[in-house]
Scaffold this motif. Structure first.
Motif, PDB file in Angstrom:
ATOM      1  N   THR A 138       2.399  59.668 -19.621  1.00  0.00           N
ATOM      2  CA  THR A 138       2.054  60.900 -18.728  1.00  0.00           C
ATOM      3  C   THR A 138       0.814  60.250 -17.724  1.00  0.00           C
ATOM      4  N   GLN A 139       1.140  60.328 -16.559  1.00  0.00           N
ATOM      5  CA  GLN A 139       0.403  59.780 -15.434  1.00  0.00           C
ATOM      6  C   GLN A 139      -0.280  60.942 -14.701  1.00  0.00           C
ATOM      7  N   ARG A 140      -1.606  60.906 -14.442  1.00  0.00           N
ATOM      8  CA  ARG A 140      -2.317  61.860 -13.706  1.00  0.00           C
ATOM      9  C   ARG A 140      -2.667  60.928 -12.350  1.00  0.00           C
ATOM     10  N   ARG A 141      -2.551  61.594 -11.070  1.00  0.00           N
ATOM     11  CA  ARG A 141      -2.969  61.000  -9.921  1.00  0.00           C
ATOM     12  C   ARG A 141      -3.542  62.090  -8.716  1.00  0.00           C
ATOM     13  N   SER A 142      -4.551  61.312  -8.224  1.00  0.00           N
ATOM     14  CA  SER A 142      -5.054  62.394  -6.935  1.00  0.00           C
ATOM     15  C   SER A 142      -5.178  61.552  -5.712  1.00  0.00           C
ATOM     16  N   ILE A 143      -4.932  62.116  -4.755  1.00  0.00           N
ATOM     17  CA  ILE A 143      -5.017  61.528  -3.393  1.00  0.00           C
ATOM     18  C   ILE A 143      -5.962  62.510  -2.701  1.00  0.00           C
ATOM     19  N   PHE A 144      -6.549  61.489  -1.549  1.00  0.00           N
ATOM     20  CA  PHE A 144      -7.645  62.177  -0.822  1.00  0.00           C
ATOM     21  C   PHE A 144      -7.098  62.127   0.651  1.00  0.00           C
ATOM     22  N   ALA A 145      -6.697  63.338   1.042  1.00  0.00           N
ATOM     23  CA  ALA A 145      -5.845  63.379   2.354  1.00  0.00           C
ATOM     24  C   ALA A 145      -6.987  64.009   3.751  1.00  0.00           C
ATOM     25  N   ARG A 146      -7.482  63.082   4.313  1.00  0.00           N
ATOM     26  CA  ARG A 146      -8.488  63.283   5.531  1.00  0.00           C
ATOM     27  C   ARG A 146      -7.633  63.963   6.614  1.00  0.00           C
ATOM     28  N   GLY A 147      -8.596  65.103   7.040  1.00  0.00           N
ATOM     29  CA  GLY A 147      -8.140  66.081   8.056  1.00  0.00           C
ATOM     30  C   GLY A 147      -7.137  67.053   7.689  1.00  0.00           C
ATOM     31  N   GLU A 148      -7.034  67.280   6.408  1.00  0.00           N
ATOM     32  CA  GLU A 148      -5.965  68.064   5.831  1.00  0.00           C
ATOM     33  C   GLU A 148      -6.479  69.199   5.094  1.00  0.00           C
ATOM     34  N   GLY A 149      -7.983  69.405   5.293  1.00  0.00           N
ATOM     35  CA  GLY A 149      -8.557  70.474   4.493  1.00  0.00           C
ATOM     36  C   GLY A 149      -8.418  71.776   5.428  1.00  0.00           C
ATOM     37  N   GLY A 150      -9.156  72.825   5.253  1.00  0.00           N
ATOM     38  CA  GLY A 150      -9.413  73.920   5.973  1.00  0.00           C
ATOM     39  C   GLY A 150      -8.310  74.891   5.880  1.00  0.00           C
ATOM     40  N   PHE A 151      -7.739  74.875   5.014  1.00  0.00           N
ATOM     41  CA  PHE A 151      -6.403  75.782   4.807  1.00  0.00           C
ATOM     42  C   PHE A 151      -6.916  76.921   4.216  1.00  0.00           C
ATOM     43  N   GLY A 152      -8.031  77.337   3.634  1.00  0.00           N
ATOM     44  CA  GLY A 152      -8.615  78.267   2.821  1.00  0.00           C
ATOM     45  C   GLY A 152      -8.383  78.459   1.496  1.00  0.00           C
ATOM     46  N   GLY A 153      -8.167  77.217   0.950  1.00  0.00           N
ATOM     47  CA  GLY A 153      -7.895  76.993  -0.508  1.00  0.00           C
ATOM     48  C   GLY A 153      -9.177  77.027  -1.596  1.00  0.00           C
ATOM     49  N   GLU A 154      -9.052  76.870  -2.759  1.00  0.00           N
ATOM     50  CA  GLU A 154     -10.142  76.622  -3.640  1.00  0.00           C
ATOM     51  C   GLU A 154     -10.674  75.356  -3.480  1.00  0.00           C
ATOM     52  N   ARG A 155     -12.114  75.135  -3.521  1.00  0.00           N
ATOM     53  CA  ARG A 155     -12.551  73.916  -3.270  1.00  0.00           C
ATOM     54  C   ARG A 155     -12.612  72.943  -4.615  1.00  0.00           C
ATOM     55  N   GLY A 156     -12.473  73.656  -5.521  1.00  0.00           N
ATOM     56  CA  GLY A 156     -12.401  72.444  -6.918  1.00  0.00           C
ATOM     57  C   GLY A 156     -13.777  71.943  -7.177  1.00  0.00           C
ATOM     58  N   PRO A 157     -13.963  71.486  -8.255  1.00  0.00           N
ATOM     59  CA  PRO A 157     -14.941  70.641  -8.970  1.00  0.00           C
ATOM     60  C   PRO A 157     -15.444  69.810  -7.856  1.00  0.00           C
ATOM     61  N   SER A 158     -16.864  69.490  -7.978  1.00  0.00           N
ATOM     62  CA  SER A 158     -17.472  68.425  -7.135  1.00  0.00           C
ATOM     63  C   SER A 158     -18.400  67.549  -8.098  1.00  0.00           C
ATOM     64  N   GLY A 159     -18.433  66.564  -7.824  1.00  0.00           N
ATOM     65  CA  GLY A 159     -19.387  65.401  -8.405  1.00  0.00           C
ATOM     66  C   GLY A 159     -18.882  64.887  -9.798  1.00  0.00           C
ATOM     67  N   SER A 160     -19.621  64.259 -10.765  1.00  0.00           N
ATOM     68  CA  SER A 160     -19.078  63.655 -11.756  1.00  0.00           C
ATOM     69  C   SER A 160     -18.832  64.681 -12.914  1.00  0.00           C
ATOM     70  N   GLN A 161     -17.811  64.419 -13.392  1.00  0.00           N
ATOM     71  CA  GLN A 161     -17.547  65.330 -14.787  1.00  0.00           C
ATOM     72  C   GLN A 161     -17.844  64.667 -16.005  1.00  0.00           C
ATOM     73  N   SER A 162     -18.641  63.749 -15.983  1.00  0.00           N
ATOM     74  CA  SER A 162     -19.084  62.876 -17.151  1.00  0.00           C
ATOM     75  C   SER A 162     -19.873  64.018 -18.109  1.00  0.00           C
ATOM     76  N   SER A 163     -19.406  63.630 -19.324  1.00  0.00           N
ATOM     77  CA  SER A 163     -20.186  64.479 -20.527  1.00  0.00           C
ATOM     78  C   SER A 163     -21.485  63.958 -21.028  1.00  0.00           C
ATOM     79  N   ILE A 164     -21.843  62.610 -20.482  1.00  0.00           N
ATOM     80  CA  ILE A 164     -23.010  62.069 -20.647  1.00  0.00           C
ATOM     81  C   ILE A 164     -23.697  61.573 -19.401  1.00  0.00           C
ATOM     82  N   ASP A 165     -24.985  61.530 -19.604  1.00  0.00           N
ATOM     83  CA  ASP A 165     -25.606  61.024 -18.423  1.00  0.00           C
ATOM     84  C   ASP A 165     -25.822  59.586 -18.540  1.00  0.00           C
ATOM     85  N   LEU A 166     -25.195  58.671 -17.638  1.00  0.00           N
ATOM     86  CA  LEU A 166     -25.237  57.124 -17.969  1.00  0.00           C
ATOM     87  C   LEU A 166     -26.633  56.784 -17.525  1.00  0.00           C
ATOM     88  N   SER A 167     -27.427  57.428 -16.876  1.00  0.00           N
ATOM     89  CA  SER A 167     -28.645  56.641 -16.520  1.00  0.00           C
ATOM     90  C   SER A 167     -29.618  57.067 -17.700  1.00  0.00           C
TER      91      SER A 167
END
Length: 289
Positions: A138-167
């Motif tokens: 099973t393959q999961r992929r995401s692409i970032f499409a510049r200039g294609e936002g602003g359609f009123g959809g959900e923003r989704g999560p932001s930032g790192s989703q890491s379960s540990i602080d690598l620093s």
């Protein structure tokens, strides 16, 4: 054409059949640097005639391996110019070793489309089975499409989703990977002929001092290095692997990989130490089977 989220997410999954050979697997592994020590039995396992062991990341490229033309981004509810698209992330999960040769049936659907304002993030999932229905990967992929936002959809999560602080602590493993000066020229034979990776003039026009390495090559090289270090080079022991593409790599550079144990697996970051540790891959997840 604006993205129509409802149409895209409700569309019938696209299905395609494709095949690969052991020579394809060998070429893929050579493109990642396998065989750098031709006397090392662990390296030769990646290059054995007819029965090479297969890195799970081959699943990320198997369907497009023989492509010689640039792909399009046109699907129900989605029509985006390729020049606006950046590869954002990739992952693969395997229930068992991928065969050295075979036929797969790929079924792809869009799972999430996030509105980031000035851009859209589009997630897809591809499940691959053998013709008799046996799950292969099973393959999961995401692409970032510049200039294609602003359609009123959900923003989704932001930032790192890491379960540990690598620093918070030093990495459990800290090592380097050599990138050969011809790495991109060899890897492009795996199906990605974008001149950004081979033509100095094209790269200069795009704002780069020289051609850059394919993101999926950095991704695959890191998977191989972690497999060699953590699993004694045994690809059958890899269960899941994924990463976010965070920056460029130039052929001839050295990559630095720092990995932290995290429960049943590892998290890692890949940087270019000769450029102030500029991040190439972030959010790397490596989970043994």
């Amino acid at each position: 054409m604006p993205i129509d989220v409802d149409v895209a997410l409700a569309a019938e999954p696209a299905t395609a059949e494709f095949s690969w050979t052991s020579s394809d697997v060998q070429l893929y592994h050579l493109g990642l640097g396998a065989g750098s020590d031709p006397m090392d039995p662990r390296e030769l396992r990646y290059l054995t005639d007819d029965t090479p062991q297969v890195l799970p990341t081959f699943g990320n490229v198997a369907q497009s391996f023989h492509m010689t033309e640039a792909p399009t981004v046109r699907f129900p509810g989605i029509d985006i110019e390729l020049s606006k698209v950046l590869h954002a992330s990739e992952s693969v999960t395997v229930p068992g070793p991928i065969p050295a040769a075979g036929t797969g049936v790929a079924t792809t659907r869009f799972t999430d489309i996030w509105d980031k304002g000035k851009a859209a993030v589009i997630w897809s999932e591809t499940t691959v089975t053998s013709p008799d229905g046996t799950p292969l990967w099973t393959q999961r992929r995401s692409i970032f499409a510049r200039g294609e936002g602003g359609f009123g959809g959900e923003r989704g999560p932001s930032g790192s989703q890491s379960s540990i602080d690598l620093s918070e602590r030093a990495p459990d493993h800290d090592f380097t990977i050599a990138v050969s000066s011809q790495q991109a020229l060899l890897y492009r034979m795996c199906g990605d002929r974008n001149p950004l990776h081979s033509d100095p003039g094209f790269a200069a026009a795009a704002g780069f001092p020289r051609p850059i390495l394919h993101g999926l090559c950095t991704y695959g090289m890191t998977a191989k290095a972690l497999t060699d270090l953590l699993l004694d080079g045994d690809t059958s022991r890899v269960g899941r692997y994924g990463a976010r593409f965070a920056g460029v790599v130039f052929p001839g550079e050295t990559l630095r990989v720092r990995a932290w144990e995290d429960g049943a697996g590892y998290q890692a970051v890949v940087t270019a130490p000769d450029r102030d540790d500029a991040v190439a891959l972030a959010g790397v997840e490596f989970v043994p089977a």
